[in-house]
Scaffold this motif. Structure first.
Motif, mmCIF file in Angstrom:
data_model
loop_
_atom_site.group_PDB
_atom_site.id
_atom_site.type_symbol
_atom_site.label_atom_id
_atom_site.label_comp_id
_atom_site.label_asym_id
_atom_site.label_seq_id
_atom_site.Cartn_x
_atom_site.Cartn_y
_atom_site.Cartn_z
ATOM 1 N N LYS B 75 18.586 18.292 28.510
ATOM 2 C CA LYS B 75 17.132 18.230 28.501
ATOM 3 C C LYS B 75 16.666 17.815 29.877
ATOM 4 C CE LYS B 75 16.004 16.828 23.817
ATOM 5 N NZ LYS B 75 15.554 15.667 23.051
ATOM 6 N N GLN B 76 15.593 18.388 30.308
ATOM 7 C CA GLN B 76 15.040 17.967 31.585
ATOM 8 C C GLN B 76 13.515 18.018 31.521
ATOM 9 O OE1 GLN B 76 16.387 16.565 34.014
ATOM 10 N NE2 GLN B 76 15.299 17.002 35.906
ATOM 11 N N MET B 77 12.910 16.921 31.895
ATOM 12 C CA MET B 77 11.450 16.825 31.858
ATOM 13 C C MET B 77 10.882 17.082 33.248
ATOM 14 S SD MET B 77 8.956 16.061 29.812
ATOM 15 C CE MET B 77 8.197 14.720 28.951
ATOM 16 N N ILE B 78 9.870 17.919 33.315
ATOM 17 C CA ILE B 78 9.173 18.118 34.597
ATOM 18 C C ILE B 78 7.727 17.687 34.411
ATOM 19 C CG2 ILE B 78 8.587 19.766 36.417
ATOM 20 C CD1 ILE B 78 10.424 21.745 35.171
ATOM 21 N N ARG B 79 7.229 16.867 35.327
ATOM 22 C CA ARG B 79 5.826 16.476 35.255
ATOM 23 C C ARG B 79 5.034 17.241 36.306
ATOM 24 N NH1 ARG B 79 6.047 12.487 31.719
ATOM 25 N NH2 ARG B 79 8.074 11.441 31.603
ATOM 26 N N LEU B 80 4.139 18.054 35.828
ATOM 27 C CA LEU B 80 3.275 18.805 36.735
ATOM 28 C C LEU B 80 1.877 18.202 36.670
ATOM 29 C CD1 LEU B 80 4.466 22.400 35.820
ATOM 30 C CD2 LEU B 80 5.172 21.012 37.768
ATOM 31 N N GLU B 81 1.014 18.694 37.536
ATOM 32 C CA GLU B 81 -0.331 18.114 37.591
ATOM 33 C C GLU B 81 -1.084 18.251 36.277
ATOM 34 O OE1 GLU B 81 -2.932 19.298 40.849
ATOM 35 O OE2 GLU B 81 -1.245 18.762 42.166
ATOM 36 N N MET B 86 9.114 20.171 29.075
ATOM 37 C CA MET B 86 10.453 19.732 28.679
ATOM 38 C C MET B 86 11.321 20.971 28.557
ATOM 39 S SD MET B 86 12.614 17.437 27.667
ATOM 40 C CE MET B 86 12.096 15.981 26.776
ATOM 41 N N PHE B 87 12.285 21.072 29.450
ATOM 42 C CA PHE B 87 13.233 22.175 29.356
ATOM 43 C C PHE B 87 14.378 21.779 28.436
ATOM 44 C CE2 PHE B 87 12.014 24.133 33.642
ATOM 45 C CZ PHE B 87 11.418 25.237 33.033
ATOM 46 N N GLU B 88 14.644 22.616 27.463
ATOM 47 C CA GLU B 88 15.870 22.473 26.676
ATOM 48 C C GLU B 88 16.823 23.535 27.195
ATOM 49 O OE1 GLU B 88 13.943 20.925 22.454
ATOM 50 O OE2 GLU B 88 14.800 22.918 22.576
ATOM 51 N N ILE B 89 17.816 23.092 27.947
ATOM 52 C CA ILE B 89 18.687 24.041 28.644
ATOM 53 C C ILE B 89 19.978 24.249 27.858
ATOM 54 C CG2 ILE B 89 19.956 24.486 30.787
ATOM 55 C CD1 ILE B 89 17.879 22.598 32.162
ATOM 56 N N TRP B 90 20.239 25.487 27.517
ATOM 57 C CA TRP B 90 21.477 25.836 26.817
ATOM 58 C C TRP B 90 22.387 26.549 27.799
ATOM 59 C CZ3 TRP B 90 22.445 24.777 21.573
ATOM 60 C CH2 TRP B 90 21.372 24.214 20.874
ATOM 61 N N ASP B 91 23.442 25.843 28.184
ATOM 62 C CA ASP B 91 24.404 26.382 29.136
ATOM 63 C C ASP B 91 25.573 26.970 28.338
ATOM 64 O OD1 ASP B 91 26.298 26.778 31.162
ATOM 65 O OD2 ASP B 91 26.858 24.653 31.190
#
Ligand SMILES: Nc1nc2c(ncn2[C@@H]2O[C@H](COP(=O)(O)OP(=O)(O)OP(=O)(O)O)[C@@H](O)[C@H]2O)c(=O)[nH]1
Ligand SMILES: [Mg+2]
Lengths: 464, 236
Positions: B75-81, B86-91
């Motif tokens: 999981k990776q959270m990005i805060r934009l303006e 929230m990216f749920e990344i499936w590798d």
């Protein structure tokens, strides 16, 4: 003494069924043994013939044990050393040997020749072959080959493996196994130094019973409908196992799971979700396993086995809930503490001549063993000690003359084996002691194990 | 290689997940930036660097990796303006034995990184096959596909030129990028581009709600009024 052993048989650590069927399998195969006398050993020159020469440098030939897997059509599937490609002609020769002897209605199982054994295990559609210089008995080598077979099943399932070869007899299975070779390599390495496989049992991480119970209860509470097994482990040692009622995890399946985890650092990042077959549980289908480490830089790995491949988020949430419970119960710290001392010293037992032992409780499928200490410091010495245990084990379990008690005196150590219906005990003493002395201290050792059992074993297994 | 059949009920649930949007509520009841949850999947042959890309993006580092078993989830959270993402990344694993489960992993994905190794031509050819698989499961506007040529640091071993990659991407209407997980070239940029594009789509949908109906699979656009509901979703 009798009383103690009885007590042990009642240890209700019913984690698993016993590996009895494997032993039975081995017994059956025993009958077809072929002991080649020196003059017939020329067959072996076939094996180490020209073709092999091409692949090998001396190092290749010096390996203690080669393991090959091939299809019944003679196609290479796996080789422990060297590429299967280069070895394919050797494999062809082996296959010819197997089919030649089968045509004679004399299924080949082993060839004994100067200094090494060639052992064949046939599990259609695969043939597994070991060429070993080790002191192991043919039974034990075949046992290891079966593990390799189960390892392959755990990736593919028996059903699929058969289906593939029914469709296409000369299918190249390496395509499907590509990327998994290291799992098999790792299994072979582990078997050479970890007594778990010899014992057909699992080692627990020693810890205070209260801590373990709290961990188990937390695991038990973090359940989900699709979960069958929740397993917490640390470096091939079991911390806790919770299972669905009436579902038992076979030690072989558990070993395969442990091996999978120890063979890949890829589980250290993120949460893995992977299909996995537990061949002893059900060789025809896949479970889905959620595998993740509890925290960065610890060795605590959580394994949640689910029947539903769509259930990732539910299972992932079980992990979160488990960690939450751990924190609430305040056992995180104690758990970390236990991780710091994964082994105990033989000196704790307080028997002067005692160097090392392995104690297996048969009903639970668990065993305990202290750290291997001096004089078994180097890798060679450690493997030699395991070799001695292997020797005792094979003597005790010899299918034609099983033995209950063995006392063995060697130049460097004395060993004792004691096998009952409840437990197996293998003890290593310094060479200075006597047989009478050894026997009298066994009692003391058993008492010590009894006293420590709630730390060394899982006495109260949980179900969902 | 066949795995168990899908469960219909769960499938609907998955369809809902990809549309999830969460509004964070402060204690005094004011709405902060909305959080969008997007599923992003990494696909491609063995050893092209999918896990290394994920690891570079999530942990900003590079280390020797081992073949992925099944699939890894991050999981990776990005805060934009204007919003959080929230990216749920499936590798996914490139190994052939896992191909049949891959469908399971990329179902409901909003973006796919189709990765090849610029130093191995066959991985580029394979990427074309992967694309065909994707096209079976998604309509063109359902998923954003980025063709990613990884390992640009291996300059002297290059077998696929930038032009080849670009040209193929253009012919198929894909985005194209070249990255190096090792030397940290363009990795974050790819993910940021995805974030921005998806957000744009979101904003377009909000201004033109009718157009958002172009999804192949039925879905319910559940705009959660508060953060509780997203939790429920994750649990279900
Ligand atoms: N030179 C270079 N090597 C890389 C780069 N990215 C990954 N690698 C290497 O390529 C190998 C494979 O990387 P992975 O990230 O495991 O590849 P993957 O696509 O996840 O492989 P599977 O999980 O088996 O499908 C590893 O040895 C990495 O170190 C890169 O940008 N440059
Ligand atoms: Mg990977």
């Amino acid at each position: 003494m009798e009383q103690i052993s009885k007590d042990f048989s009642e240890l209700s650590t019913q984690l698993t069924g016993m590996a009895l069927d494997l032993e039975e399998e081995m017994r059956q195969s025993k009958e077809d043994k072929l002991d080649l006398s020196p003059q017939t050993c020329r067959r072996d020159s076939v094996l180490s013939g020209k073709e092999e020469e091409d692949v090998t440098m001396d190092a290749w030939r010096m390996h203690q044990k080669h393991v090959f897997v091939l299809s019944e059509a003679g196609k290479p599937v796996y080789s422990r050393y060297g590429s299967e490609e280069a070895l394919s002609s050797t494999m062809g020769v082996m296959m010819a040997l197997v089919s030649f002897l089968e045509a004679e209605k004399n299924a080949i199982r082993s060839i004994h020749a100067d200094g090494y054994k060639v052992v064949f295990v046939r599990r259609s559609p695969l043939v597994l072959v070991a060429v070993a210089r080790t002191q192991q008995s043919e039974q034990e080598i075949a046992h290891e080959l079966l593990y390799i077979y189960y390892q392959i099943l755990s990736l593919l399932t028996w059903t699929q493996l058969n289906h593939i070869f029914q469709q296409k007899q000369n299918y190249d299975l390496r395509r499907l196994l590509a990327g998994s070779e290291r799992i098999t390599d790792n299994l072979l390495d582990l078997m050479a130094r970890d007594p778990s496989f010899l014992m057909g049992a699992v080692r627990c991480l020693p810890m205070a019973a209260g801590v373990r119970d709290a961990v188990s209860a937390s695991l038990q509470q973090a359940r989900a409908k699709s979960l069958v097994f929740s397993i917490l482990l640390s470096r091939n040692q079991l911390v806790s196992l919770v299972r669905k009622k009436d579902q038992f995890l076979h030690p072989i399946d558990l070993h395969l799971l442990f091996n999978l985890i120890s063979s890949s650092s890829s589980f250290r990042e993120g949460e893995a979700w992977t299909p996995i077959c537990l061949p002893k549980f059900n060789s025809s289908g896949f479970f889905h396993a959620h595998i993740s480490y509890l925290e960065q830089e610890t060795d605590l790995c959580l394994l949640l086995v689910s029947t539903d491949r769509e259930d990732f988020f539910t299972v992932s949430d079980c992990k979160r809930r488990f960690q939450e419970r751990l924190r609430k119960r305040g056992v995180y710290h104690a758990l970390q503490e236990a991780l710091r001392t994964p082994f105990y010293s033989i000196s704790q037992v307080g028997i002067p001549d005692l160097r090392h032992f392995i104690y297996k409780s048969k009903s639970s499928g668990l065993f305990t063993s202290p750290e291997i200490e001096a004089p078994y410091v180097s890798e060679e010495e450690k493997e030699r000690l395991l070799g001695l245990y292997q020797y005792l084990h094979s003597r005790a379990h010899n299918s034609s003359h099983p033995l209950k008690n063995i006392y063995f005196t060697g130049p460097n150590e004395n060993l004792l084996a004691w096998v009952t219906s409840a437990f197996e005990l293998y003890v290593c003493y310094s060479p200075l002691g006597t047989k009478a002395g050894a026997i009298s201290t066994v009692n003391k050792l058993m008492k010590w194990i009894r006293k420590e059992e709630d730390r060394l074993f899982i006495l109260t297994p949980q179900t969902y | 290689m066949e795995f168990l059949p899908l469960k219909i009920a769960d499938r609907k649930d998955m369809a809902q997940r990809k549309m999830w949007k969460e509004m964070t509520v402060t204690s005094d009841g004011h709405h902060l930036n909305p959080t969008y949850v997007y599923k992003v999947v990494l696909l491609g042959s063995m050893a092209v660097g999918k896990s290394s890309l994920a690891f570079r993006y999530v942990k900003n580092s590079f280390r020797e990796t081992m073949p992925t078993v099944g699939c890894s989830f991050f999981k990776q959270m990005i805060r934009l303006e204007t919003a959080n993402i929230m990216f749920e990344i499936w590798d996914t694993a490139g190994q052939e034995k896992y191909h049949s489960v891959c469908h399971l992993y990329y179902r409901g994905a909003r973006a796919a990184l189709l990765v090849y190794d610029i130093s191995r031509k066959e991985t580029f050819n394979r990427a074309k096959l992967w694309l065909r698989e994707l096209e079976k499961d998604f309509l063109h506007d359902e998923i954003m596909i980025i063709l990613v040529g990884n390992k640009t640091d291996l300059v002297t071993e290059r077998e696929v030129t930038s032009e080849e990659g670009k040209e193929f991407a253009r012919s198929k209407g894909l985005l194209h990028a070249e990255t190096s997980a090792k030397s940290n070239h363009q990795v974050t940029d790819v993910f940021m581009a995805i974030a921005q594009k998806l957000l744009q789509q979101e904003q377009q949908k909000e201004t033109m709600p009718v157009q958002s109906q172009s999804w192949k699979k039925s879905h319910v656009d559940l705009r959660a009024p508060n953060s509780n509901q997203i939790k429920k979703c994750c649990k279900s």
